[in-house]
Design a protein around this motif. Structure first.
Motif, PDB file in Angstrom:
ATOM      1  N   ALA A 118       0.674  -1.022   0.107  1.00  0.00           N
ATOM      2  CA  ALA A 118       0.085   0.017   0.128  1.00  0.00           C
ATOM      3  C   ALA A 118       0.834   1.220  -0.069  1.00  0.00           C
ATOM      4  O   ALA A 118       0.628   2.245  -0.803  1.00  0.00           O
ATOM      5  CB  ALA A 118      -0.849   0.075   1.081  1.00  0.00           C
ATOM      6  N   LYS A 119       2.037   1.338   0.706  1.00  0.00           N
ATOM      7  CA  LYS A 119       2.794   2.336   0.793  1.00  0.00           C
ATOM      8  C   LYS A 119       3.596   2.773  -0.336  1.00  0.00           C
ATOM      9  O   LYS A 119       3.903   3.809  -0.693  1.00  0.00           O
ATOM     10  CB  LYS A 119       3.805   2.382   2.064  1.00  0.00           C
ATOM     11  N   ALA A 120       3.801   1.591  -1.164  1.00  0.00           N
ATOM     12  CA  ALA A 120       4.537   1.577  -2.501  1.00  0.00           C
ATOM     13  C   ALA A 120       3.647   2.339  -3.472  1.00  0.00           C
ATOM     14  O   ALA A 120       4.252   3.118  -4.404  1.00  0.00           O
ATOM     15  CB  ALA A 120       4.936   0.271  -2.960  1.00  0.00           C
ATOM     16  N   GLY A 121       2.337   2.303  -3.494  1.00  0.00           N
ATOM     17  CA  GLY A 121       1.492   3.156  -4.259  1.00  0.00           C
ATOM     18  C   GLY A 121       1.535   2.661  -5.796  1.00  0.00           C
ATOM     19  O   GLY A 121       1.807   1.604  -6.272  1.00  0.00           O
ATOM     20  N   SER A 122       1.243   3.788  -6.568  1.00  0.00           N
ATOM     21  CA  SER A 122       1.151   3.903  -7.840  1.00  0.00           C
ATOM     22  C   SER A 122       2.659   3.225  -8.603  1.00  0.00           C
ATOM     23  O   SER A 122       2.813   2.858  -9.770  1.00  0.00           O
ATOM     24  CB  SER A 122       0.620   4.866  -8.695  1.00  0.00           C
ATOM     25  N   ALA A 123       3.649   3.709  -8.010  1.00  0.00           N
ATOM     26  CA  ALA A 123       4.947   3.453  -8.417  1.00  0.00           C
ATOM     27  C   ALA A 123       4.942   2.089  -8.585  1.00  0.00           C
ATOM     28  O   ALA A 123       6.059   1.309  -9.403  1.00  0.00           O
ATOM     29  CB  ALA A 123       6.192   3.751  -7.566  1.00  0.00           C
ATOM     30  N   PHE A 124       4.695   0.923  -7.618  1.00  0.00           N
ATOM     31  CA  PHE A 124       4.620  -0.318  -7.432  1.00  0.00           C
ATOM     32  C   PHE A 124       3.610  -0.876  -8.360  1.00  0.00           C
ATOM     33  O   PHE A 124       3.673  -2.013  -9.020  1.00  0.00           O
ATOM     34  CB  PHE A 124       4.478  -0.803  -6.178  1.00  0.00           C
ATOM     35  N   ASP A 125       2.147  -0.296  -8.512  1.00  0.00           N
ATOM     36  CA  ASP A 125       1.033  -0.681  -9.173  1.00  0.00           C
ATOM     37  C   ASP A 125       0.729  -2.064  -8.802  1.00  0.00           C
ATOM     38  O   ASP A 125       0.685  -3.072  -9.858  1.00  0.00           O
ATOM     39  CB  ASP A 125       1.373  -0.388 -10.485  1.00  0.00           C
ATOM     40  N   TRP A 126       0.282  -2.532  -7.684  1.00  0.00           N
ATOM     41  CA  TRP A 126       0.132  -3.883  -7.308  1.00  0.00           C
ATOM     42  C   TRP A 126      -1.215  -4.622  -8.212  1.00  0.00           C
ATOM     43  O   TRP A 126      -1.223  -5.695  -8.537  1.00  0.00           O
ATOM     44  CB  TRP A 126      -0.467  -3.890  -5.727  1.00  0.00           C
ATOM     45  N   GLN A 127      -2.319  -3.507  -8.400  1.00  0.00           N
ATOM     46  CA  GLN A 127      -3.243  -4.060  -9.314  1.00  0.00           C
ATOM     47  C   GLN A 127      -3.018  -4.529 -10.855  1.00  0.00           C
ATOM     48  O   GLN A 127      -3.722  -5.005 -11.422  1.00  0.00           O
ATOM     49  CB  GLN A 127      -4.256  -3.016  -9.380  1.00  0.00           C
ATOM     50  N   ILE A 146       5.552 -11.397  -3.685  1.00  0.00           N
ATOM     51  CA  ILE A 146       5.474 -10.635  -4.615  1.00  0.00           C
ATOM     52  C   ILE A 146       5.486 -11.462  -5.925  1.00  0.00           C
ATOM     53  O   ILE A 146       6.370 -12.033  -6.035  1.00  0.00           O
ATOM     54  CB  ILE A 146       6.674  -9.421  -4.566  1.00  0.00           C
ATOM     55  N   PRO A 147       4.600 -11.523  -6.751  1.00  0.00           N
ATOM     56  CA  PRO A 147       4.609 -12.477  -7.851  1.00  0.00           C
ATOM     57  C   PRO A 147       6.010 -12.116  -8.904  1.00  0.00           C
ATOM     58  O   PRO A 147       6.121 -11.017  -9.546  1.00  0.00           O
ATOM     59  CB  PRO A 147       3.231 -12.299  -8.733  1.00  0.00           C
ATOM     60  N   LEU A 148       6.607 -13.144  -9.146  1.00  0.00           N
ATOM     61  CA  LEU A 148       7.925 -12.941  -9.872  1.00  0.00           C
ATOM     62  C   LEU A 148       7.870 -13.537 -11.136  1.00  0.00           C
ATOM     63  O   LEU A 148       8.347 -13.008 -12.039  1.00  0.00           O
ATOM     64  CB  LEU A 148       8.947 -13.818  -9.154  1.00  0.00           C
ATOM     65  N   SER A 149       7.068 -14.705 -11.217  1.00  0.00           N
ATOM     66  CA  SER A 149       6.801 -15.284 -12.609  1.00  0.00           C
ATOM     67  C   SER A 149       5.425 -16.296 -12.592  1.00  0.00           C
ATOM     68  O   SER A 149       5.308 -16.767 -11.893  1.00  0.00           O
ATOM     69  CB  SER A 149       8.044 -16.215 -13.208  1.00  0.00           C
ATOM     70  N   SER A 150       4.667 -15.967 -13.758  1.00  0.00           N
ATOM     71  CA  SER A 150       3.717 -16.702 -13.888  1.00  0.00           C
ATOM     72  C   SER A 150       4.207 -17.972 -14.749  1.00  0.00           C
ATOM     73  O   SER A 150       5.181 -18.247 -15.086  1.00  0.00           O
ATOM     74  CB  SER A 150       2.529 -16.182 -14.803  1.00  0.00           C
ATOM     75  N   ASN A 151       3.236 -19.400 -14.442  1.00  0.00           N
ATOM     76  CA  ASN A 151       3.632 -20.560 -15.045  1.00  0.00           C
ATOM     77  C   ASN A 151       2.698 -21.269 -15.098  1.00  0.00           C
ATOM     78  O   ASN A 151       1.400 -21.111 -14.595  1.00  0.00           O
ATOM     79  CB  ASN A 151       4.718 -20.936 -13.862  1.00  0.00           C
ATOM     80  N   ILE A 152       2.662 -22.228 -16.060  1.00  0.00           N
ATOM     81  CA  ILE A 152       1.242 -23.079 -16.405  1.00  0.00           C
ATOM     82  C   ILE A 152       1.907 -24.268 -17.178  1.00  0.00           C
ATOM     83  O   ILE A 152       2.825 -24.132 -17.943  1.00  0.00           O
ATOM     84  CB  ILE A 152       0.172 -22.279 -17.225  1.00  0.00           C
ATOM     85  N   MET A 153       1.103 -25.392 -17.135  1.00  0.00           N
ATOM     86  CA  MET A 153       1.740 -26.478 -17.982  1.00  0.00           C
ATOM     87  C   MET A 153       0.980 -26.399 -19.374  1.00  0.00           C
ATOM     88  O   MET A 153      -0.308 -26.083 -19.412  1.00  0.00           O
ATOM     89  CB  MET A 153       1.254 -27.955 -17.129  1.00  0.00           C
ATOM     90  N   MET A 154       1.710 -26.746 -20.362  1.00  0.00           N
ATOM     91  CA  MET A 154       0.957 -26.766 -21.717  1.00  0.00           C
ATOM     92  C   MET A 154       1.580 -28.004 -22.490  1.00  0.00           C
ATOM     93  O   MET A 154       2.155 -28.696 -21.723  1.00  0.00           O
ATOM     94  CB  MET A 154       1.506 -25.479 -22.337  1.00  0.00           C
ATOM     95  N   THR A 155       1.178 -28.208 -23.657  1.00  0.00           N
ATOM     96  CA  THR A 155       1.741 -29.069 -24.511  1.00  0.00           C
ATOM     97  C   THR A 155       2.849 -28.796 -25.601  1.00  0.00           C
ATOM     98  O   THR A 155       2.541 -27.805 -26.280  1.00  0.00           O
ATOM     99  CB  THR A 155       0.306 -29.856 -25.257  1.00  0.00           C
ATOM    100  N   VAL A 356      10.986 -15.400 -20.247  1.00  0.00           N
ATOM    101  CA  VAL A 356      10.283 -15.805 -18.840  1.00  0.00           C
ATOM    102  C   VAL A 356       8.692 -15.249 -18.834  1.00  0.00           C
ATOM    103  O   VAL A 356       8.728 -13.841 -19.023  1.00  0.00           O
ATOM    104  CB  VAL A 356      11.040 -15.177 -17.521  1.00  0.00           C
ATOM    105  N   PRO A 357       7.938 -15.885 -18.214  1.00  0.00           N
ATOM    106  CA  PRO A 357       6.327 -15.595 -18.377  1.00  0.00           C
ATOM    107  C   PRO A 357       6.333 -14.320 -17.279  1.00  0.00           C
ATOM    108  O   PRO A 357       6.706 -14.687 -16.299  1.00  0.00           O
ATOM    109  CB  PRO A 357       5.516 -16.774 -18.011  1.00  0.00           C
ATOM    110  N   PRO A 358       5.550 -13.235 -17.758  1.00  0.00           N
ATOM    111  CA  PRO A 358       5.462 -12.318 -16.783  1.00  0.00           C
ATOM    112  C   PRO A 358       4.204 -12.686 -15.838  1.00  0.00           C
ATOM    113  O   PRO A 358       3.540 -13.575 -15.965  1.00  0.00           O
ATOM    114  CB  PRO A 358       5.032 -11.248 -17.740  1.00  0.00           C
ATOM    115  N   THR A 359       4.317 -11.725 -14.732  1.00  0.00           N
ATOM    116  CA  THR A 359       2.861 -11.693 -13.675  1.00  0.00           C
ATOM    117  C   THR A 359       2.286 -10.528 -13.892  1.00  0.00           C
ATOM    118  O   THR A 359       1.086 -10.495 -13.465  1.00  0.00           O
ATOM    119  CB  THR A 359       3.391 -11.698 -12.293  1.00  0.00           C
ATOM    120  N   ARG A 360       2.625  -9.347 -14.796  1.00  0.00           N
ATOM    121  CA  ARG A 360       1.740  -8.232 -14.893  1.00  0.00           C
ATOM    122  C   ARG A 360       1.088  -8.384 -16.108  1.00  0.00           C
ATOM    123  O   ARG A 360       1.339  -8.649 -17.223  1.00  0.00           O
ATOM    124  CB  ARG A 360       2.800  -6.828 -15.194  1.00  0.00           C
ATOM    125  N   THR A 361      -0.304  -7.966 -16.022  1.00  0.00           N
ATOM    126  CA  THR A 361      -1.343  -7.794 -17.031  1.00  0.00           C
ATOM    127  C   THR A 361      -0.844  -6.916 -18.151  1.00  0.00           C
ATOM    128  O   THR A 361      -0.805  -7.313 -19.285  1.00  0.00           O
ATOM    129  CB  THR A 361      -2.471  -7.386 -16.579  1.00  0.00           C
TER     130      THR A 361
END
Length: 449
Positions: A118-127, A146-155, A356-361
């Motif tokens: 919360a204190k990091a605010g818009s500079a961090f942009d948690w949403q 703090i989400p570092l990398s997304s991951n999923i199993m695929m073919t 590397v798969p990202p975590t930010r939309t």
């Protein structure tokens, strides 16, 4: 190291607290941070290796040094748990799988991050972080990672081989059915050429692979009364299906972890890998080490067909995050480092330079990245067809127990039905020991939902 019990997990539990103002990362460090040394205990995979290589840059920018200690997947959780239970200040941050979050946060010794976020605010942009990623690293309503990398199993499949054989790939938004996939795997196994492989080690990995099929077939882990259902008809169907696929894999694949499974594909020994973690795409696309770089393509998991109307096989939702022990002497600096690792610019750089798969939309949805990296649209589709493991302190232990029994069944130590009965009983006994209301739960949702 011996497995931790719940009594060990909760020994010394204190109420989750917060720290003082943690500054968002800036290009220049405050004077008081210079001379600080952070110590990290991390699992080495493409994301953390890329960050490790950037440590000199971080030290130059901030004056903060980072001592980087790595532990293999099979040891990282037990080492991190030992530090948390003992409440040591040896480390300032960990990299944590979402499958470990319940166990580690359950000790009461991870730092809740809601206040610094919360204190990091818009500079961090948690949403900006994908909702599923934020959810995976929350425990009892508080953010711990703090989400570092997304991951999923695929073919993964060899496009050149599929083209040569005239095998059509389903359009995005649909998957092969389980029967279609088994037919393809059989067809591509010719003579000494094996057609497929996947990870089944460590034991938790066996549970992950089996779970993808279980959930795609309409199974579940518990019924509405909290009775474990690992030995359901869907559970047995899933175990038998995976075992049949092994007939077309390398003979020693029961020892395969992520590295061995991907190296088999990199050497051209197999032509498909289902499932394959998206985080391992950099391995098969490494032009210096992989014989098949540029020849591999991806599609969603091939487990449609069991449940009417389900067009895409389901995959375990997964990811990695940075967490901070409460005992860290440098909580603010550790948060600053975590924020520095996941800026929008760095996440874009991770995709373009290390796959590397990202975590930010905002990064995941960049059209130019989708055009350049053919696996990103597939990954986005698969991310829309996922399931989550229960976030409870015992889940990491359950993964190991169930995986060991299923692995034993696949190895022929005993029939698969018996393996699943044994697994189900172990989970039942464990949860009763931990005083879960097994068989008597009456809530509208299960306790962790």
């Amino acid at each position: 190291m011996a497995r931790m019990t719940r009594r060990d997990f909760i020994r010394g539990v204190v109420a989750a607290g917060s720290v003082g103002a943690l500054a968002a990362t800036t290009s220049k460090a405050p004077a008081q941070t210079r001379g600080v040394t952070l110590r990290a205990l991390v699992y080495p995979y493409p994301v953390t290796k890329a960050i490790r290589d950037m440590l000199p840059e971080y030290e130059k920018q901030t004056g903060v040094k980072v001592e980087w200690e790595e532990a293999p997947f099979s040891e990282a959780l037990s080492k991190q748990m030992a530090e948390l239970v003992a409440n040591t200040d040896r480390y300032d941050f960990f990299t944590v799988s979402n499958m470990w979050l319940g166990a580690e946060a359950g000790t009461g010794q991870l730092l809740a991050l809601d206040d610094p976020i919360a204190k990091a605010g818009s500079a961090f942009d948690w949403q900006d972080f994908m909702p599923k990623q934020r959810q995976m690293f929350a425990f009892r309503g508080k953010a711990y990672g703090i989400p570092l990398s997304s991951n999923i199993m695929m073919t993964a499949y060899r496009k050149d081989v599929f083209d040569q054989e005239g095998i059509k790939v389903p359009p995005l938004g649909t998957s092969y059915t389980h029967d279609q996939w088994l037919g393809i795997v059989k067809r591509l196994a010719k003579g000494k050429q094996k057609s497929t492989t996947f990870l089944v080690n460590p034991m938790a990995a066996a549970t992950q692979v089996w779970s993808n099929v279980l959930m795609s077939a309409g199974g579940r882990f518990f019924d509405e009364k909290l009775n474990p259902t690992f030995n359901s008809k869907q559970g047995l169907l899933a175990a038998e299906y995976v075992r049949e696929l092994m007939n077309y894999a390398p003979e020693d694949m029961l020892r395969y972890g992520n590295t061995e499974a991907n190296e088999a594909m990199m050497r051209g020994e197999v032509v498909t890998q289902a499932p394959q973690w998206a985080s391992r795409i950099p391995m098969v696309e490494d032009k210096e080490k992989s014989k098949v770089a540029g020849k591999v393509r991806w599609t969603t998991l091939p487990y449609a067909g069991w449940v009417p109307g389900r067009k895409v096989g389901l995959a375990l939702n997964d990811g990695w995050a940075i967490t901070i022990p409460k005992a860290s002497r440098h909580q603010r600096e550790a948060f600053d480092f975590a924020a520095w690792c996941v800026t929008k610019d760095k996440q874009t750089k991770f995709v373009t330079e290390t796959l590397v798969p990202p975590t930010r939309t905002s990064v995941f949805d960049k059209p130019e990245l989708h055009q350049k990296f053919v696996w990103l649209p597939v990954m986005k589709e698969q991310l829309g067809n996922t399931f989550d493991f229960p976030i409870i302190p015992e889940w990491a232990e359950i993964l190991e127990k169930v995986g060991a029994e299923i692995h034993g069944g696949w190895a022929g130590q005993y029939p698969l039905a018996k393996a699943l009965d044994r697994a189900n009983q172990l989970v039942t006994d464990l949860l009763k020991e931990r005083r879960y209301p097994v068989g008597t739960w009456t809530g509208a949702k299960l306790p962790w939902e």
